[in-house]
Design a protein around this motif. Sequence first.
Motif, short mmCIF file in Angstrom:
data_model
loop_
_atom_site.label_atom_id
_atom_site.label_comp_id
_atom_site.label_asym_id
_atom_site.label_seq_id
_atom_site.Cartn_x
_atom_site.Cartn_y
_atom_site.Cartn_z
N ALA A 23 0.84 -1.20 0.00
CA ALA A 23 0.00 0.00 0.00
C ALA A 23 0.86 1.24 0.00
CB ALA A 23 -0.91 -0.01 1.23
N SER A 24 0.42 2.24 -0.73
CA SER A 24 1.10 3.53 -0.72
C SER A 24 0.04 4.63 -0.73
CB SER A 24 2.04 3.67 -1.91
OG SER A 24 1.32 3.54 -3.13
N GLY A 25 0.47 5.81 -0.35
CA GLY A 25 -0.47 6.90 -0.27
C GLY A 25 -0.97 7.07 1.15
N TYR A 26 -2.08 7.74 1.29
CA TYR A 26 -2.60 8.08 2.61
C TYR A 26 -3.36 6.90 3.21
CZ TYR A 26 -4.41 11.22 6.22
OH TYR A 26 -4.72 11.82 7.40
N ILE A 27 -2.62 5.79 3.42
CA ILE A 27 -3.26 4.57 3.86
C ILE A 27 -3.81 4.69 5.28
CG2 ILE A 27 -1.13 3.55 4.72
CD1 ILE A 27 -4.03 1.76 2.87
N SER A 28 -3.22 5.60 6.07
CA SER A 28 -3.67 5.74 7.46
C SER A 28 -5.09 6.26 7.54
CB SER A 28 -2.72 6.65 8.23
OG SER A 28 -2.70 7.93 7.64
N SER A 29 -5.61 6.79 6.42
CA SER A 29 -6.99 7.27 6.42
C SER A 29 -7.99 6.13 6.31
CB SER A 29 -7.21 8.25 5.26
OG SER A 29 -7.11 7.56 4.03
N ARG A 30 -7.51 4.95 6.07
CA ARG A 30 -8.39 3.80 5.86
C ARG A 30 -8.48 2.97 7.13
NH1 ARG A 30 -10.16 6.63 2.70
NH2 ARG A 30 -10.04 6.45 0.43
N HIS A 31 -9.70 2.74 7.58
CA HIS A 31 -9.94 1.97 8.81
C HIS A 31 -9.75 0.48 8.58
CE1 HIS A 31 -11.71 0.87 12.63
NE2 HIS A 31 -12.66 0.18 12.03
N CYS A 32 -10.04 0.05 7.36
CA CYS A 32 -10.02 -1.38 7.05
C CYS A 32 -9.15 -1.65 5.84
CB CYS A 32 -11.43 -1.88 6.70
SG CYS A 32 -12.71 -1.46 7.89
N ILE A 33 -8.46 -2.78 5.88
CA ILE A 33 -7.75 -3.24 4.69
C ILE A 33 -7.94 -4.75 4.64
CG2 ILE A 33 -5.52 -3.38 5.90
CD1 ILE A 33 -4.26 -2.47 3.20
N GLY A 34 -8.21 -5.25 3.44
CA GLY A 34 -8.53 -6.67 3.38
C GLY A 34 -8.47 -7.24 1.99
N TRP A 35 -8.99 -8.47 1.87
CA TRP A 35 -8.94 -9.24 0.64
C TRP A 35 -10.31 -9.69 0.21
CZ3 TRP A 35 -4.39 -9.83 -1.94
CH2 TRP A 35 -3.21 -9.57 -1.23
N PHE A 36 -10.49 -9.63 -1.11
CA PHE A 36 -11.69 -10.14 -1.75
C PHE A 36 -11.27 -11.12 -2.84
CE2 PHE A 36 -15.25 -7.33 -0.36
CZ PHE A 36 -14.53 -6.51 0.48
N ARG A 37 -12.18 -12.00 -3.22
CA ARG A 37 -11.92 -12.93 -4.30
C ARG A 37 -13.07 -12.89 -5.30
NH1 ARG A 37 -12.30 -17.91 -1.79
NH2 ARG A 37 -14.46 -18.10 -2.47
N GLN A 38 -12.71 -12.97 -6.57
CA GLN A 38 -13.72 -13.06 -7.62
C GLN A 38 -13.42 -14.26 -8.50
OE1 GLN A 38 -14.32 -9.51 -9.97
NE2 GLN A 38 -16.35 -10.20 -10.59
N GLY A 39 -14.26 -15.27 -8.39
CA GLY A 39 -14.11 -16.44 -9.23
C GLY A 39 -14.68 -16.21 -10.61
N ALA A 40 -14.40 -17.12 -11.51
CA ALA A 40 -14.88 -16.99 -12.89
C ALA A 40 -16.40 -16.96 -12.91
CB ALA A 40 -14.36 -18.16 -13.72
N GLY A 41 -16.95 -15.92 -13.50
CA GLY A 41 -18.40 -15.80 -13.61
C GLY A 41 -19.11 -15.55 -12.30
N ALA A 42 -18.37 -15.19 -11.28
CA ALA A 42 -18.97 -15.01 -9.95
C ALA A 42 -18.80 -13.57 -9.48
CB ALA A 42 -18.33 -15.97 -8.95
N GLN A 43 -19.55 -13.24 -8.45
CA GLN A 43 -19.39 -11.92 -7.85
C GLN A 43 -18.16 -11.88 -6.97
OE1 GLN A 43 -23.11 -11.14 -5.80
NE2 GLN A 43 -23.89 -10.01 -7.55
N ARG A 44 -17.67 -10.70 -6.74
CA ARG A 44 -16.55 -10.51 -5.84
C ARG A 44 -17.05 -10.73 -4.42
NH1 ARG A 44 -12.83 -5.36 -7.00
NH2 ARG A 44 -13.17 -6.26 -9.06
#
Length: 121
Positions: A23-44
């Motif tokens: 991460a770069s930039g004003y990351i301290s302004s963000r309360h949450c950081i995390g991961w998402f996954r998007q499978g083929a033909g699926a929603q994130r």
Amino acid sequence: VRLVESGGGSVQAGGSLRLSCVASGYISSRHCIGWFRQGAGAQRVWISFITTANHTAYAESVRGRTTISQDNTKNTLYLQIDSLQSEDSGIYYCAAAPGTNGACTWGSGNWGQGTQVTVSS
């Protein structure tokens, strides 16, 4: 805020991967950081996140075999996934979002370009 993921690849079922998000930039302004996954033909879908209070949360599908962590000295977020299954395949996105008390507003967040994970059986 700019997020750059890496660490994806092809792996056999039962194997492990560690994804990274710098991460770069004003990351301290963000309360949450995390991961998402998007499978083929699926929603994130949400996988895991960590807050500025070091509260962590995991989706039911990965709980017990996944660990989210961060190295603040490197501005890097990690996602360790063990016992990989074919259902874990997809593009993994790192996201940083505002929020409060563990509630994250992902719709107002910043997103990386994603890293592909392919699990073969």
